[in-house]
Design a protein around this motif. Structure first.
Motif, PDB file in Angstrom:
ATOM      1  N   LYS A 286      -3.494  -2.682  -3.366  1.00  0.00           N
ATOM      2  CA  LYS A 286      -2.595  -3.759  -2.930  1.00  0.00           C
ATOM      3  C   LYS A 286      -1.944  -4.440  -4.127  1.00  0.00           C
ATOM      4  O   LYS A 286      -1.124  -5.331  -3.965  1.00  0.00           O
ATOM      5  CB  LYS A 286      -3.369  -4.779  -2.095  1.00  0.00           C
TER       6      LYS A 286
ATOM      7  N   ARG B  91      -0.196   3.554  -6.302  1.00  0.00           N
ATOM      8  CA  ARG B  91       0.178   3.243  -7.685  1.00  0.00           C
ATOM      9  C   ARG B  91      -0.537   4.211  -8.626  1.00  0.00           C
ATOM     10  O   ARG B  91      -1.579   4.767  -8.302  1.00  0.00           O
ATOM     11  CB  ARG B  91      -0.251   1.825  -8.062  1.00  0.00           C
TER      12      ARG B  91
ATOM     13  N   MET C 198      -0.228   0.747  -0.517  1.00  0.00           N
ATOM     14  CA  MET C 198       0.686   1.110  -1.575  1.00  0.00           C
ATOM     15  C   MET C 198      -0.030   2.103  -2.498  1.00  0.00           C
ATOM     16  O   MET C 198      -1.218   1.959  -2.769  1.00  0.00           O
ATOM     17  CB  MET C 198       1.067  -0.153  -2.352  1.00  0.00           C
TER      18      MET C 198
END
Length: 126
Positions: free
Chosen positions: A97, A3, A1
């Protein structure tokens, strides 16, 4: 992911050493609070308000061991009337994560007023 981690701080003077030192402190705190490794960083964007121009704040990143190859770019913040003066903002994009609500955004010095709604916002007295 992927971010983004936000951070901001302020300086008292338009001084090269102070800009680099405060930016370095902010980056270290962002890295520490979010367990960031340089290899996981996509890029780092750093902006400064118009009243700061003594140096490139990205130099602070180059003082961190292992961060030589992380892409970093400096830019000017939008000049909004009554905006927080002498402010340095960072947007660090990372692979992680962590869930979005588990990202710790860091606001130091007078920049804590930018996001008082974030519980983990804190002021470090330097």
């Amino acid at each position: 992911m992927i971010r983004a981690i936000r951070g901001a701080t302020t300086v008292s003077n338009n001084d090269e050493r102070e800009i680099i030192d405060e930016t370095k402190q902010l980056l270290i705190e962002m890295i520490r609070q979010n367990d960031v490794n340089a290899e996981d960083v996509v890029s780092v964007l750093i902006s400064m308000t118009d009243d700061l121009n003594a140096t490139f704040p990205a130099k602070a990143l180059r003082h961190l061991d292992g961060w030589t190859y992380v892409p970093v770019m400096c830019m000017r913040e939008i000049n909004v009337p009554q905006a927080l003066p002498k402010c340095i903002r960072v947007m660090m994009t990372v692979h992680t994560k962590r869930a979005q609500q588990d990202i710790h955004h860091v606001y130091l010095r007078d920049a804590i007023q930018l996001r008082p709604d974030l519980q983990l916002t804190k002021k470090l007295d330097m």
